[in-house]
Design a protein around this motif. Structure first.
Motif, PDB file in Angstrom:
ATOM      1  N   ALA A  52      -3.514  12.526  -5.453  1.00  0.00           N
ATOM      2  CA  ALA A  52      -2.977  11.529  -4.665  1.00  0.00           C
ATOM      3  C   ALA A  52      -4.065  10.373  -4.461  1.00  0.00           C
ATOM      4  O   ALA A  52      -3.682   9.217  -4.534  1.00  0.00           O
ATOM      5  CB  ALA A  52      -2.478  11.974  -3.424  1.00  0.00           C
ATOM      6  N   ALA A  53      -5.048  10.772  -4.180  1.00  0.00           N
ATOM      7  CA  ALA A  53      -6.451   9.715  -3.899  1.00  0.00           C
ATOM      8  C   ALA A  53      -6.551   8.929  -5.145  1.00  0.00           C
ATOM      9  O   ALA A  53      -6.620   7.635  -5.039  1.00  0.00           O
ATOM     10  CB  ALA A  53      -7.635  10.202  -3.201  1.00  0.00           C
ATOM     11  N   SER A  54      -6.527   9.559  -6.151  1.00  0.00           N
ATOM     12  CA  SER A  54      -6.997   8.606  -7.399  1.00  0.00           C
ATOM     13  C   SER A  54      -5.866   8.076  -7.677  1.00  0.00           C
ATOM     14  O   SER A  54      -6.013   6.743  -8.112  1.00  0.00           O
ATOM     15  CB  SER A  54      -7.052  10.018  -8.509  1.00  0.00           C
ATOM     16  OG  SER A  54      -7.323   9.490  -9.676  1.00  0.00           O
ATOM     17  N   ARG A  55      -4.439   8.358  -7.554  1.00  0.00           N
ATOM     18  CA  ARG A  55      -3.467   7.321  -7.841  1.00  0.00           C
ATOM     19  C   ARG A  55      -3.429   6.327  -7.100  1.00  0.00           C
ATOM     20  O   ARG A  55      -3.305   5.000  -7.406  1.00  0.00           O
ATOM     21  CB  ARG A  55      -2.191   8.183  -7.782  1.00  0.00           C
ATOM     22  CG  ARG A  55      -1.862   9.070  -8.840  1.00  0.00           C
ATOM     23  CD  ARG A  55      -0.211   9.667  -8.717  1.00  0.00           C
ATOM     24  NE  ARG A  55       0.064  10.336  -7.525  1.00  0.00           N
ATOM     25  CZ  ARG A  55      -0.336  11.569  -7.377  1.00  0.00           C
ATOM     26  NH1 ARG A  55      -0.739  12.235  -8.368  1.00  0.00           N
ATOM     27  NH2 ARG A  55       0.004  12.099  -6.226  1.00  0.00           N
ATOM     28  N   ALA A  56      -3.852   6.329  -5.502  1.00  0.00           N
ATOM     29  CA  ALA A  56      -4.104   5.130  -4.740  1.00  0.00           C
ATOM     30  C   ALA A  56      -5.122   4.246  -5.277  1.00  0.00           C
ATOM     31  O   ALA A  56      -5.025   3.014  -5.197  1.00  0.00           O
ATOM     32  CB  ALA A  56      -4.366   5.951  -3.340  1.00  0.00           C
ATOM     33  N   LEU A  57      -6.214   4.767  -5.587  1.00  0.00           N
ATOM     34  CA  LEU A  57      -7.280   3.910  -6.197  1.00  0.00           C
ATOM     35  C   LEU A  57      -6.777   3.188  -7.593  1.00  0.00           C
ATOM     36  O   LEU A  57      -7.045   2.152  -7.577  1.00  0.00           O
ATOM     37  CB  LEU A  57      -8.552   4.746  -6.483  1.00  0.00           C
ATOM     38  CG  LEU A  57      -9.396   5.327  -5.175  1.00  0.00           C
ATOM     39  CD1 LEU A  57     -10.384   6.322  -5.563  1.00  0.00           C
ATOM     40  CD2 LEU A  57      -9.842   4.188  -4.376  1.00  0.00           C
ATOM     41  N   ASP A  58      -6.064   3.799  -8.402  1.00  0.00           N
ATOM     42  CA  ASP A  58      -5.759   3.437  -9.596  1.00  0.00           C
ATOM     43  C   ASP A  58      -4.830   2.095  -9.270  1.00  0.00           C
ATOM     44  O   ASP A  58      -4.714   1.148  -9.770  1.00  0.00           O
ATOM     45  CB  ASP A  58      -4.952   4.235 -10.534  1.00  0.00           C
ATOM     46  CG  ASP A  58      -5.931   5.436 -11.140  1.00  0.00           C
ATOM     47  OD1 ASP A  58      -7.178   5.132 -11.347  1.00  0.00           O
ATOM     48  OD2 ASP A  58      -5.251   6.483 -11.669  1.00  0.00           O
TER      49      ASP A  58
END
Length: 93
Positions: free
Chosen positions: A46-52
């Motif tokens: 989820a954090a990775s998607r937010a950064l993306d």
């Protein structure tokens, strides 16, 4: 390259980054508490998607600014184009 973004665009990106920052802090706590690996990995994703999403928003805004001539489109048209470009980049991720 200078980062020149409109205030509303900048606010959206900063909000996404703050959300990711909160998620990452939560992940650190989860690891320190010995939480389940699957839960930790789910939160990492989820954090990775937010950064993306924040990165793609910046890219889309920059591309839109490069393609549009100043004053050639109204604010609403510019926002629609930015949203379309962001959606396109997200579809490639």
């Amino acid at each position: 390259m200078e980062m020149a973004m409109a205030a509303d665009e900048l606010k959206t990106v900063v909000n996404r980054l703050r959300r990711a920052q909160g998620q990452i802090a939560g992940i650190i706590r989860m690891i320190e508490e010995g939480r389940d690996c699957e839960d930790v990995v789910t939160q990492l994703a989820a954090a990775s998607r937010a950064l993306d999403k924040a990165g793609f928003a910046i890219i889309a805004t920059g591309l839109q600014r490069c393609l549009a001539e100043p004053g050639s489109a109204g604010d609403e048209d510019r926002e629609q184009m930015r949203a379309r470009l962001e959606k396109l980049f997200l579809s490639l991720a």
